[in-house]
Design an enzyme around this catalytic site. Structure first.
Site, PDB file in Angstrom:
ATOM      1  N   GLN A 309      50.722  23.618 -69.280  1.00  0.00           N
ATOM      2  CA  GLN A 309      50.996  22.238 -68.922  1.00  0.00           C
ATOM      3  C   GLN A 309      52.192  22.205 -67.963  1.00  0.00           C
ATOM      4  O   GLN A 309      53.076  23.065 -68.043  1.00  0.00           O
ATOM      5  CB  GLN A 309      51.327  21.424 -70.182  1.00  0.00           C
ATOM      6  CG  GLN A 309      51.350  19.929 -69.970  1.00  0.00           C
ATOM      7  CD  GLN A 309      51.493  19.166 -71.290  1.00  0.00           C
ATOM      8  OE1 GLN A 309      52.018  18.062 -71.309  1.00  0.00           O
ATOM      9  NE2 GLN A 309      51.050  19.746 -72.376  1.00  0.00           N
ATOM     10  N   ARG A 311      54.716  19.085 -65.801  1.00  0.00           N
ATOM     11  CA  ARG A 311      54.980  17.688 -65.418  1.00  0.00           C
ATOM     12  C   ARG A 311      56.313  17.643 -64.686  1.00  0.00           C
ATOM     13  O   ARG A 311      57.154  18.525 -64.870  1.00  0.00           O
ATOM     14  CB  ARG A 311      55.036  16.789 -66.663  1.00  0.00           C
ATOM     15  CG  ARG A 311      56.150  17.147 -67.627  1.00  0.00           C
ATOM     16  CD  ARG A 311      56.257  16.148 -68.762  1.00  0.00           C
ATOM     17  NE  ARG A 311      55.164  16.251 -69.682  1.00  0.00           N
ATOM     18  CZ  ARG A 311      55.134  17.061 -70.744  1.00  0.00           C
ATOM     19  NH1 ARG A 311      56.158  17.869 -70.980  1.00  0.00           N
ATOM     20  NH2 ARG A 311      54.110  17.083 -71.547  1.00  0.00           N
ATOM     21  N   HIS A 839      88.854  -3.247 -59.274  1.00  0.00           N
ATOM     22  CA  HIS A 839      88.720  -4.700 -59.167  1.00  0.00           C
ATOM     23  C   HIS A 839      88.767  -5.382 -60.542  1.00  0.00           C
ATOM     24  O   HIS A 839      89.523  -6.327 -60.761  1.00  0.00           O
ATOM     25  CB  HIS A 839      87.416  -5.057 -58.459  1.00  0.00           C
ATOM     26  CG  HIS A 839      87.074  -6.497 -58.557  1.00  0.00           C
ATOM     27  ND1 HIS A 839      87.670  -7.451 -57.768  1.00  0.00           N
ATOM     28  CD2 HIS A 839      86.239  -7.161 -59.388  1.00  0.00           C
ATOM     29  CE1 HIS A 839      87.199  -8.634 -58.095  1.00  0.00           C
ATOM     30  NE2 HIS A 839      86.321  -8.482 -59.070  1.00  0.00           N
TER      31      HIS A 839
END
Length: 881
Positions: A309, A311, A839
């Site tokens: 497999q 991915r 800020h």
């Protein structure tokens, strides 16, 4: 097409473009098999087969509609509907023609693995790993058909449904295919990441291995052996042996068993040659996909290595365009408080502003549209190349110190790179830097501007306001102006009247103010910790606090007129645009937006609407202000009290100075510090004024392109860069480009972890650093505003439409001026980003709100409603109970 070929496909007949028919897993396996990689043979039961079964399941379509209408955070409802979907799908019999095709595809394979393959699975942006079911060592036609049926039902497991909801995947659009693959009865198996998933480093294979089937490693039921391999050289960098006390093995006749053994902690289950072979296999797979992969592999009893497999690794942050050698990049947009991505036209604007910075330093660029060479982008965010800073003694001395007060954690990360040989000093002298700085100071007359600011602070403020008005006028073009002229004028103003215009006036003034504060600190004896910072409370000439207080005063006028704003902010915005708000609210909001409508949340992105276009956030803040009914906690009263405290502190410090001349010097220095320090906010304010004016011109160009059919809507123009806009004006259709950019933008909007500093090999250095030290159960950050407050936390990720009760402690990833109206009712502030002079910290101090900034993962570790104590003097956040 015959039914069997519609319902079952051999791996050899599948390619990567067949995702809608075969799902992510099968598409990947088909591509790998066609590339000649060692994939066990198998077939895919297509989404057509699932559709046949789903259509035969009574009521499933209605359940899917209900799921689509359910909010992603309504977990009880999602799980209830998921259970109903599973029940109806399992109760429906397999269609006969599908069953026949599956049986024919299985024939001759004996033991197989049956795995789900969803169309929203193993994608570049969402792997869905483990969300659907897998059945191992399935033997016999009846068992295979049952496993296929259960795989279909697993599309509707609780975990799969909630995962899709959280990732914005349409339940109705997802289909399930099923992989039937010859079972590898492995002697040893495991997983391989072709890039390090912890540090992000590319070309570093990470392998976990254990005896038996790989499911024991994937499921986490075993402590595997762990290997790290440099795939460029084949060197095994790390080997840590697990106990391997549990293994999963196939049982003759079907099924698996969990076997417990004494374990073997003294010997690796892979030889060095096998470790390197697995890493080489991973490199081949990665090359096939041109990107890092998460791979499952197995070695059979004969020693053959199989790829079962693959991915994409979806958690890695994308890399900037490659340059020679190892580079270090700082995320500029994150340092400015923005976690969200920037629109493509917003990024193009940043490149124009980088050209303005180059011009400021006397190095104008031949191609301002391309921007400065030090700029880079990745993941739709702006980065700047720090490599030169790290290799320069002046850079090491100055830049981390600036970030100590702007974004403290970034400074820690920078210093952690000093000892790396790739960033060793290449220059020893600071004289070239000093000479360049002196040249800039002389060319822009910075000392003269500083002296003028000290002499007459209010004139400086008038000059800066005049600059902003001039920029607006330069971009106030008549209706008949051509699109090309609009683009040219916007480019001219952004480059030549960007930082070049405002910084030579604003920067010396603000620095003179802070210099005066430092001078007073040297002249006054026996200063208490934080005493000097009190002088900066309730500052005048701060455009952000002026805006916040103007909005509060509007709320007061609305209340005084007896008007109520009872609807939600979206409805109120509709009333405002229709001119049907109550009279005082209608006129007052119009006046406010006339002065501050150029601002926005995430305002440094030109691609986002301004408040004048979409006032929902402003109206939401006004609704919040209606809940504040304690006169002593009124923001204007709190601000005035802070200003009085500052003046009292000035008197105290002046009186403490020894000698009349010194007292006069201290008084002058502290007065000027108050008058000038607030101007630090003006460059960004000016930047946003210019952006808003340029946005109007780009929107007009977008309207013209939409009318010509080159894009769908006027707003699509913000998903093109400048050369693409000019190409569209020349006749090129840009629909496909816009669609791809919007898809990328939507993916990046879901990304929550953004690297402060990113190396060009993918390493995120912050991941390798220890967390800030804190007592058990506490979180630690940078002290930003002194004081202690205990109250309920309120985690807010986006201020638009946010609900903040008076006294709640605001927990935010970061803030910009668009957030600060919420500060007026907040009891305290905690931010993941920032430093003592960022800020949010500055505004919190001015309002007297206890604040701690630079707290890693604050928005995930703290939860709404939980009582916490914020100590703005020590930088600690403790949780009650």
């Amino acid at each position: 097409m015959p039914a069997e070929s519609r319902f079952v496909l051999d791996f050899a007949d599948i390619d990567a473009g067949m995702l809608p028919e075969v799902g992510g897993k099968a598409a990947n396996l088909g591509k790998l098999a066609r590339a000649g990689l060692p994939v066990p043979p198998g077939v895919c039961v297509t989404t057509d087969a699932y559709r046949q079964a789903a259509d035969a399941a009574p009521g499933l379509a209605g359940i899917i509609e209900e799921l689509t209408a359910t909010a992603p955070d309504d977990l009880p409802r999602l799980t209830e509907l998921a259970g109903r979907a599973r029940e109806v799908l399992l109760a429906a019999p397999l269609p006969a023609e599908v069953a026949a095709a599956v049986a024919d595809g299985y024939r001759g394979m004996d033991a197989v693995a049956v795995r789900s393959s969803a169309t929203a699975e193993d994608l570049p942006f969402a792997s869905f790993a483990g969300q659907q079911d897998t059945y191992l060592n399935v033997v016999g036609e009846t068992a295979v058909l049952d496993a296929v049926h259960r795989c279909w039902a697993s599309l509707w497991t609780d975990r799969a449904v909630t995962y899709r909801a959280a990732n914005g995947i349409d339940h109705g659009a997802v289909r399930l295919a099923v992989v039937i693959q010859r079972m590898v009865q492995s002697a040893v198996a495991g997983v391989l990441f072709t890039a390090n998933p912890v540090t992000g480093r590319r070309r570093e294979a990470v392998i976990d291995a254990s005896p038996g089937l790989g499911e024991s490693v994937v499921s986490g039921t075993v402590n595997p052996d762990h290997f790290v391999v440099d795939t460029a050289t084949g060197r095994i960098r790390d080997c840590r042996l697990g106990d391997k006390k549990t293994s999963i093995r196939g049982v003759r006749g079907g099924g698996v068993e969990h076997v417990t053994t004494p374990g073997d902690t003294g010997r690796a289950c892979l030889t060095d040659a096998q470790v390197r072979a697995v890493a080489v296999l991973g490199a081949r797979v990665e090359a096939s996909y041109d990107g890092p992969q998460d791979i499952e592999w197995a070695i059979d009893p004969e020693g053959t290595l199989w790829l079962t497999q693959a991915r994409p690794i979806t958690t890695l942050y994308p890399l900037p365009a490659a340059r020679d050698g190892l580079r270090a990049y700082l995320c500029v947009t994150l340092a400015q408080g923005l976690i969200r991505p920037i629109t493509p036209l917003g990024l193009a604007t940043f490149r124009l502003f980088s050209s303005s910075v180059a011009e400021l330093f006397g190095r104008p660029l031949a191609d301002p549209v391309a921007g400065a060479a030090a700029g880079a982008q990745a993941g739709l965010r702006m980065f700047v190349d720090l490599t030169g800073v790290l290799r320069s003694p002046a850079g090491r001395m100055i830049v981390p110190r600036l970030f100590d007060v702007m974004e403290a954690r970034a400074a820690v990360v920078m210093r952690s790179l000093f000892d790396r040989p790739e960033f060793a000093l290449t220059r020893r002298s600071v004289l070239p830097f000093v000479a360049r700085l002196a040249d800039v100071a002389v060319r822009h007359r910075l000392p003269l501007h500083a002296v003028r600011a000290l002499r007459n602070p209010q004139r400086v403020r008038r000059d800066l306001d005049a600059l902003a008005d001039r920029a607006r006028r330069r971009l106030d073009l008549p209706a008949g102006t051509t699109a090309a002229t609009r683009l040219d004028q916007a480019e001219q103003v952004l480059v030549h009247e960007g930082f070049t215009a405002v910084m030579p006036i604003a920067a010396p003034a603000a620095l003179a103010g802070f210099g005066m504060l430092a001078l007073a600190g040297r002249l006054v004896p026996d200063l208490a910790p934080g005493e000097l910072q009190t002088v900066l409370r309730g500052l005048p000439n701060n455009v952000t606090t002026e805006m916040d207080l103007a909005l509060w005063h509007l709320a007061g006028r609305i209340r005084g007129a007896g008007e109520t704003l009872g609807a939600d902010s979206g409805t109120l915005a509709g009333h405002y645009h229709a001119g049907t708000l109550p009279p005082v609210a209608q006129q007052g909001l119009a006046d406010f937006l006339d002065r501050y409508g150029h601002r926005a949340v995430a305002e440094i992105d030109l691609g986002l609407p301004r408040w004048s276009e979409d006032p929902r956030h402003v109206l939401g803040v006004l609704l919040n202000y209606q809940r504040l009914d304690d006169p002593a906690a009124a923001p204007d009263a709190v601000f005035a009290a802070a200003a009085r405290e500052a003046e009292e502190t000035i008197a105290t410090l002046t009186g403490r100075a020894r000698g009349g001349l010194r007292r006069r010097a201290v008084r002058f220095a502290l007065d000027r510090a108050r008058a000038l320090a607030g101007l630090r906010e003006f460059p960004k304010y000016y930047f946003v004024v210019v952006l808003a004016a340029a946005r109007r011109q780009y929107a007009a160009v977008g309207a013209e392109l939409a009318a010509a059919g080159r894009i769908d809507t006027a707003d699509d123009v913000f998903f093109l860069d400048l050369p693409e806009i000019r190409a569209a004006l020349a006749g090129r259709d840009q629909h496909a480009v816009v669609a791809a950019r919007r898809a990328e933008y939507d993916r990046e909007m879901r990304r929550r972890q953004i690297p402060r500093v990113l190396l060009s090999d993918g390493t995120e250095p912050e991941r390798e650093l220890p967390r800030p030290a804190a007592p058990d159960g506490a979180l630690a950050g940078t002290p930003a505003s002194a004081g202690t407050v205990t109250g309920p936390a309120r985690v807010i990720l986006d201020p638009v439409g946010a609900h903040l009760e008076p006294g709640e402690i605001l927990i935010a990833p970061s803030t910009d001026p668009g957030w600060t109206p919420l500060f007026l009712t907040a009891g305290g502030l905690v931010m993941e980003m920032g430093g003592a002079n960022s800020h949010g910290a500055v505004v919190a101090r001015e309002y007297g709100i206890p604040a701690v900034v630079g707290v890693p993962d604050a928005t995930t570790l703290l939860h709404t409603g939980r009582q916490i104590t914020v100590d703005g003097a020590t930088g600690l956040i403790t949780r009650a109970g």
